[in-house]
Design an enzyme around this catalytic site. Sequence first.
Site, mmCIF file in Angstrom:
data_model
loop_
_atom_site.group_PDB
_atom_site.id
_atom_site.type_symbol
_atom_site.label_atom_id
_atom_site.label_comp_id
_atom_site.label_asym_id
_atom_site.label_seq_id
_atom_site.Cartn_x
_atom_site.Cartn_y
_atom_site.Cartn_z
ATOM 1 N N LYS A 60 0.606 -1.137 0.057
ATOM 2 C CA LYS A 60 -0.041 -0.099 0.101
ATOM 3 C C LYS A 60 0.864 1.333 0.077
ATOM 4 O O LYS A 60 2.146 1.062 0.407
ATOM 5 C CB LYS A 60 -0.971 -0.140 1.211
ATOM 6 N N GLY A 73 -25.900 2.307 2.895
ATOM 7 C CA GLY A 73 -24.912 3.103 1.820
ATOM 8 C C GLY A 73 -25.717 2.632 0.463
ATOM 9 O O GLY A 73 -26.129 1.363 0.469
ATOM 10 N N GLY A 82 -24.357 3.498 -2.583
ATOM 11 C CA GLY A 82 -23.312 3.859 -3.345
ATOM 12 C C GLY A 82 -23.094 2.793 -4.499
ATOM 13 O O GLY A 82 -24.001 1.865 -5.068
ATOM 14 N N VAL A 118 -21.114 -0.116 -4.823
ATOM 15 C CA VAL A 118 -21.129 -1.514 -4.627
ATOM 16 C C VAL A 118 -22.656 -1.776 -4.307
ATOM 17 O O VAL A 118 -23.200 -2.834 -4.951
ATOM 18 C CB VAL A 118 -20.206 -1.739 -3.276
ATOM 19 N N ALA A 119 -23.227 -1.097 -3.356
ATOM 20 C CA ALA A 119 -24.741 -1.379 -3.026
ATOM 21 C C ALA A 119 -25.649 -1.495 -4.283
ATOM 22 O O ALA A 119 -26.409 -2.219 -4.095
ATOM 23 C CB ALA A 119 -24.951 -0.332 -2.109
HETATM 24 P P1 NAD Z 1 -19.312 4.800 -2.685
HETATM 25 O O1 NAD Z 1 -18.906 6.026 -2.123
HETATM 26 O O2 NAD Z 1 -19.801 4.680 -4.084
HETATM 27 O O3 NAD Z 1 -20.734 4.348 -1.611
HETATM 28 C C1 NAD Z 1 -20.626 4.783 -0.451
HETATM 29 C C2 NAD Z 1 -22.019 5.294 0.207
HETATM 30 O O4 NAD Z 1 -22.209 5.067 1.438
HETATM 31 C C3 NAD Z 1 -22.147 6.667 -0.327
HETATM 32 O O5 NAD Z 1 -23.417 6.750 -1.096
HETATM 33 C C4 NAD Z 1 -22.167 7.442 0.920
HETATM 34 O O6 NAD Z 1 -23.052 8.550 0.916
HETATM 35 C C5 NAD Z 1 -22.732 6.598 1.789
HETATM 36 N N1 NAD Z 1 -22.622 6.379 3.306
HETATM 37 C C6 NAD Z 1 -21.374 7.066 3.794
HETATM 38 N N2 NAD Z 1 -21.613 7.166 5.321
HETATM 39 C C7 NAD Z 1 -22.942 6.593 5.468
HETATM 40 C C8 NAD Z 1 -23.668 6.434 6.556
HETATM 41 N N3 NAD Z 1 -23.399 6.581 7.844
HETATM 42 N N4 NAD Z 1 -25.053 5.931 6.569
HETATM 43 C C9 NAD Z 1 -25.443 5.591 5.559
HETATM 44 N N5 NAD Z 1 -24.777 5.859 4.139
HETATM 45 C C10 NAD Z 1 -23.452 6.235 4.244
HETATM 46 O O7 NAD Z 1 -18.464 3.658 -2.272
HETATM 47 P P2 NAD Z 1 -18.504 2.098 -2.849
HETATM 48 O O8 NAD Z 1 -17.470 1.841 -3.850
HETATM 49 O O9 NAD Z 1 -19.908 1.740 -3.125
HETATM 50 O O10 NAD Z 1 -17.690 1.431 -1.605
HETATM 51 C C11 NAD Z 1 -18.587 1.131 -0.568
HETATM 52 C C12 NAD Z 1 -17.676 0.401 0.626
HETATM 53 O O11 NAD Z 1 -17.080 -0.774 0.059
HETATM 54 C C13 NAD Z 1 -16.435 1.300 0.942
HETATM 55 O O12 NAD Z 1 -16.207 1.195 2.261
HETATM 56 C C14 NAD Z 1 -15.335 0.706 0.215
HETATM 57 O O13 NAD Z 1 -14.038 1.091 0.755
HETATM 58 C C15 NAD Z 1 -15.827 -0.694 0.217
HETATM 59 N N6 NAD Z 1 -15.096 -1.161 -1.030
HETATM 60 C C16 NAD Z 1 -15.538 -0.945 -2.366
HETATM 61 C C17 NAD Z 1 -14.944 -1.721 -3.356
HETATM 62 C C18 NAD Z 1 -15.465 -1.455 -4.669
HETATM 63 O O14 NAD Z 1 -15.107 -2.044 -5.563
HETATM 64 N N7 NAD Z 1 -16.038 0.070 -4.973
HETATM 65 C C19 NAD Z 1 -14.115 -2.809 -3.280
HETATM 66 C C20 NAD Z 1 -13.845 -3.199 -1.703
HETATM 67 C C21 NAD Z 1 -14.357 -2.622 -0.800
#
Ligand code: NAD
Length: 371
Positions: free
Chosen positions: A80, A180, A182, A184-185
């Site tokens: 990292k 969330g 975002g 992934v969701a």
């Molecule tokens: P993203 O930023 O697209 O989505 C995250 C969402 O969470 C945002 O819409 C944000 O507004 C919301 N959020 C933040 N705090 C919140 C809370 N307290 N209550 C409700 N909603 C809240 O990110 P993502 O890419 O979807 O990633 C989501 C998580 O998964 C992160 O922790 C990231 O590190 C992890 N992750 C992502 C990937 C990937 O491929 N994108 C891979 C491994 C891990």
Amino acid sequence: MNVFEEIDRREHEQILFCSDRKVKLRAIIAVHNTALGPSLGGTRMWMYLNEEEALRDVLRLSKGMTYKAAIAGLNLGGGKAVIIADPEKDKTESLFRTYGRFVDTLGGRYITAEDVGTTVRDMEWVRMETRHVTGISRALGGSGDPSPVTALGIYMGMKACAREAFGSDSLRGKRIAIQGAGKVATHLCEHLERDGAKIMITDIHDGRAKEAVKRFKATYVKPEKIFETPADIFAPCALGGILNDDTIPKLKCRIVAGGANNQLLDEKKHNQMLIERSILYAPDYAINAGGLINVANELEGYSEKRALKQAEGIYDILRNIFRISKEENVPTTVAANKLAEQRIQSIGHIKQIFSSHSNGAAQNHESSIKT
Ligand code: NAD
């Protein structure tokens, strides 16, 4: 902070401090372990309070990458990097290209990617100076956004959890509370909707949650209510540290399985609290390894089909974790760590790989993993 003690404690192979006053670059690259292959992990750009905080973060995160790569069955080690700067104000082409040159000096022992505070565009600058970078846009032949692959892995991991807790891996009719809405969701919801699960979702950005509600016929939940929403599965897909002393007593679910990194504020204590509440926990770095699987695929010439196929394997990884957890009566986090360490020990020949990658920089030759 005693730097060498800290490095020894987490058993890192090599730390590279990168400094260039002219372009205002201050970065630290941590290579934790290359027993299984070159270390891979993103570059985080963050306004750390001080160098100590930055060093601690990079040491912690790089070790985490070793475990994630190992459990995902990838031939990669853990690394990292952190750049101490403000991602809103300090980004320049010269900064990232200078950083890219430092990455290049490691001769492939460390492969970088985007992370918090950095973007695909930044990595394209890094790419101008080194080929040891991944997570490049599709337009340039890279793997692009990893979230569809991450989401598939989480979905398969959820099915493995359902089988463990309910005796069947079907998610039909299961109530899934998602924190969330975002990237992934949203991709996760596509799978869940197709399977006939009942989705309940929240986001601190109201608009995002409401969009998901409309698109997936889900139920809207206020952000502060998500923990206490009765559900079969709670899926944290926002930020880390959300499973803690305050939130665990509120949970009304049988399973926690979601994509966020570092969900347990204190791994040992909070996994134990979940066990005491009879809640099955899917270790985050195992269930969300799809993103790493995706960028790792880029190294072999990207194929989305292959990446998705590999991410499906997260089902079996979770099954294995639960088997060890039951057989040895240990928390699932301990079982996951054990599985990762076993793979490193049985496949990794750290000393040979170490010397073949060696480039003469300061290294901790007494590195750790017992082969
Ligand atoms: P993203 O930023 O697209 O989505 C995250 C969402 O969470 C945002 O819409 C944000 O507004 C919301 N959020 C933040 N705090 C919140 C809370 N307290 N209550 C409700 N909603 C809240 O990110 P993502 O890419 O979807 O990633 C989501 C998580 O998964 C992160 O922790 C990231 O590190 C992890 N992750 C992502 C990937 C990937 O491929 N994108 C891979 C491994 C891990």
